[in-house]
Motif scaffolding. Structure first.
Motif, PDB file in Angstrom:
ATOM      1  N   GLY A  33      42.013  39.105  50.147  1.00  0.00           N
ATOM      2  CA  GLY A  33      42.828  39.033  48.958  1.00  0.00           C
ATOM      3  C   GLY A  33      42.203  40.075  48.048  1.00  0.00           C
ATOM      4  O   GLY A  33      40.920  40.582  48.069  1.00  0.00           O
ATOM      5  N   LYS A  34      42.933  40.384  46.905  1.00  0.00           N
ATOM      6  CA  LYS A  34      42.464  41.145  46.029  1.00  0.00           C
ATOM      7  C   LYS A  34      43.021  41.009  44.691  1.00  0.00           C
ATOM      8  O   LYS A  34      44.417  41.116  44.609  1.00  0.00           O
ATOM      9  CB  LYS A  34      42.959  42.849  46.227  1.00  0.00           C
ATOM     10  N   THR A  35      42.236  40.795  43.508  1.00  0.00           N
ATOM     11  CA  THR A  35      42.602  40.597  42.306  1.00  0.00           C
ATOM     12  C   THR A  35      42.023  41.571  41.477  1.00  0.00           C
ATOM     13  O   THR A  35      40.854  41.611  41.633  1.00  0.00           O
ATOM     14  CB  THR A  35      42.231  39.289  41.802  1.00  0.00           C
ATOM     15  N   THR A  40      45.538  41.192  37.843  1.00  0.00           N
ATOM     16  CA  THR A  40      46.754  41.472  38.901  1.00  0.00           C
ATOM     17  C   THR A  40      46.233  41.004  40.356  1.00  0.00           C
ATOM     18  O   THR A  40      45.217  41.627  41.050  1.00  0.00           O
ATOM     19  CB  THR A  40      46.844  42.960  39.031  1.00  0.00           C
ATOM     20  N   THR A  41      47.036  40.138  41.116  1.00  0.00           N
ATOM     21  CA  THR A  41      46.747  39.847  42.220  1.00  0.00           C
ATOM     22  C   THR A  41      47.448  40.727  43.026  1.00  0.00           C
ATOM     23  O   THR A  41      48.825  40.579  43.090  1.00  0.00           O
ATOM     24  CB  THR A  41      46.861  38.445  42.578  1.00  0.00           C
ATOM     25  N   GLN A  44      47.307  39.020  48.966  1.00  0.00           N
ATOM     26  CA  GLN A  44      46.949  37.514  49.193  1.00  0.00           C
ATOM     27  C   GLN A  44      46.671  36.893  50.329  1.00  0.00           C
ATOM     28  O   GLN A  44      47.752  37.403  51.390  1.00  0.00           O
ATOM     29  CB  GLN A  44      47.897  36.368  48.410  1.00  0.00           C
ATOM     30  N   THR A  80      38.142  41.029  46.830  1.00  0.00           N
ATOM     31  CA  THR A  80      37.729  39.870  46.214  1.00  0.00           C
ATOM     32  C   THR A  80      37.899  38.777  47.056  1.00  0.00           C
ATOM     33  O   THR A  80      37.363  37.505  46.616  1.00  0.00           O
ATOM     34  CB  THR A  80      38.554  39.792  44.857  1.00  0.00           C
ATOM     35  N   ARG A  81      38.351  38.488  47.956  1.00  0.00           N
ATOM     36  CA  ARG A  81      38.360  37.415  48.768  1.00  0.00           C
ATOM     37  C   ARG A  81      38.377  37.669  50.340  1.00  0.00           C
ATOM     38  O   ARG A  81      38.934  38.908  50.737  1.00  0.00           O
ATOM     39  CB  ARG A  81      39.569  36.406  48.708  1.00  0.00           C
TER      40      ARG A  81
END
Ligand code: ADP
Length: 377
Positions: A33-35, A40-41, A44, A80-81
């Motif tokens: 995931g990337k925020t 802004t995400t 997911q 980021t995840r």
């Protein structure tokens, strides 16, 4: 691009000599995931496993998160995840130059005042290769891409197609395990784009290197890749071979994005005797392929037929022709259904009903149940 396949094959063997057996996947994304810092995400829960030598395309409308995902694989963007593995090794926090990937950008990102040879050698300089080793690799790839005669020319003195080849040569000279391509054909005109599409596919087969390709052009994704990842709004909608994506869309987004489908909602009505599922709709019972409980029928344009007599018991939709167009062997008809929506259907241009039906004529449409997919809305 590859005038001499034999030469390319020899190079391919050398390029891929370091690749070991396919015990692990070349690329693995686990719940990535990337925020962005502004909240802004962009991506997911992205899950994907790519086999060695596979050609995978990320397809979706602008802003759906394709480039962000590609940049995370390259290491240009922090995840980021989740995590990213290449050949089983976790590279989630490895800097780009330490990853076995190369990236080709849409604008090629060549250095305009460097020569072709210097541009191609640049990645090897960064890796700190010895001069003789670097020269050997650069000469070999120049030869393979038929660029030797341009080797001392400045990159800004070359055509779009030549620059595209230099960008590919520069990406491949570092012998990546995975080549990442971000809309690499976007800057080319339609003709050159078609030619390079074919060459790219040949090159990928020759080299056996894993390609991950970002595009918003459906035909490019469906025509080039072994599997397509369809994305929308940062979410993976479906991962399938092109043919399956086309024939068996899994979500309403894919049904709307790929091909030309009519979507009819209904109430699940259990299994038919042959194991297919049934759906009660305002037009009658529609039968199709899908999971029990699915509430939406997806009907491709070519599954409709004009059925004045119809088979008893088969779903029949009354409608009115609103437009007719013949394109080569295919007849395109636009039909208004009883709920006022207009749908497009395809049929053989030579069929008598296409010849005689004019706008305003009443028709009854039959549906080939084999081509109907039932999905959840
Ligand atoms: P695509 O490649 O599918 O066009 P992107 O991955 O470029 O999509 O962008 C996905 C989403 O992330 C978009 O909403 C975009 O505006 C946003 N985005 C991209 N880069 C940044 C950034 N550096 N900061 C904030 N948002 C970004």
């Amino acid at each position: 691009m590859i005038p001499n396949p034999g030469r390319a094959q020899i190079a391919a063997r050398t390029l891929t000599s370091s690749i070991c057996g396919a015990m692990t996947h070349d690329l693995e994304l686990n719940s990535v995931g990337k925020t962005y810092p502004d909240g802004t995400t962009a991506v997911q829960d992205f899950d994907l496993k790519v086999e060695k030598g596979e050609f995978v395309a990320f397809l979706g409308p602008s802003g759906c998160g394709k480039s962000t995902t590609l940049r995370m694989i390259a290491g240009f963007e922090e995840i980021t995840r989740g995590n990213i593995l290449i050949k089983g090794r976790d590279v989630s926090h490895t800097p780009p130059e330490k990853r076995p990937t190369s990236m080709i950008f849409q604008n090629y990102a060549l250095f305009p005042h460097m020569t072709v040879r210097q541009n191609i050698g640049f990645g090897l300089d960064i890796k700190g290769l010895a001069r003789s080793e670097k020269d050997r690799k650069v000469e070999r790839i120049l030869d393979m891409f038929d660029l030797t005669e341009f080797a001392d020319r400045k990159a800004d003195r070359l055509s779009g197609g030549q620059r595209q080849r230099i960008a590919l040569a520069r990406g491949l000279v570092v012998e990546p395990e995975i080549l990442l391509l971000d809309e690499p054909l976007g800057a080319l005109d339609a003709n050159l784009r078609r030619i390079i599409q074919n060459e790219l596919k040949l090159l990928q087969r020759e080299l056996g290197i894993t390609f991950v390709f970002v595009t918003h052009a459906q035909s490019e994704a469906l025509g080039l890749s072994d599997r397509v990842v369809v994305m929308s709004n940062g979410v993976v909608e479906q991962i399938s071979p092109p043919e399956e994506l086309y024939r068996r869309p899994a979500t309403p987004f894919v049904a709307g994005f790929i091909g030309s489908n009519t979507v009819i909602k209904g109430t699940p009505a259990g299994a038919a005797p042959d194991g297919t599922q049934q759906l009660t709709t305002p037009f009658g019972t529609i039968t199709g392929h899908g999971l029990a409980g699915a509430d939406t029928a997806v009907i491709p344009a070519e599954a409709f037929r004009i059925a004045p007599q119809g088979t008893p018991g088969e779903i029949r939709l009354p409608g009115t022709i609103t437009a007719r167009k013949l394109v080569g062997a295919v007849g395109h008809l636009r039909v208004r259904l009883s709920d006022e929506r207009e749908i497009d259907i395809e049929t053989h241009a030579a069929a008598p009903e296409v010849q005689t039906l004019a706008p305003g004529a009443g028709v009854t449409l039959g549906i080939d149940p084999v081509a109907v997919t039932l999905i959840n809305s």
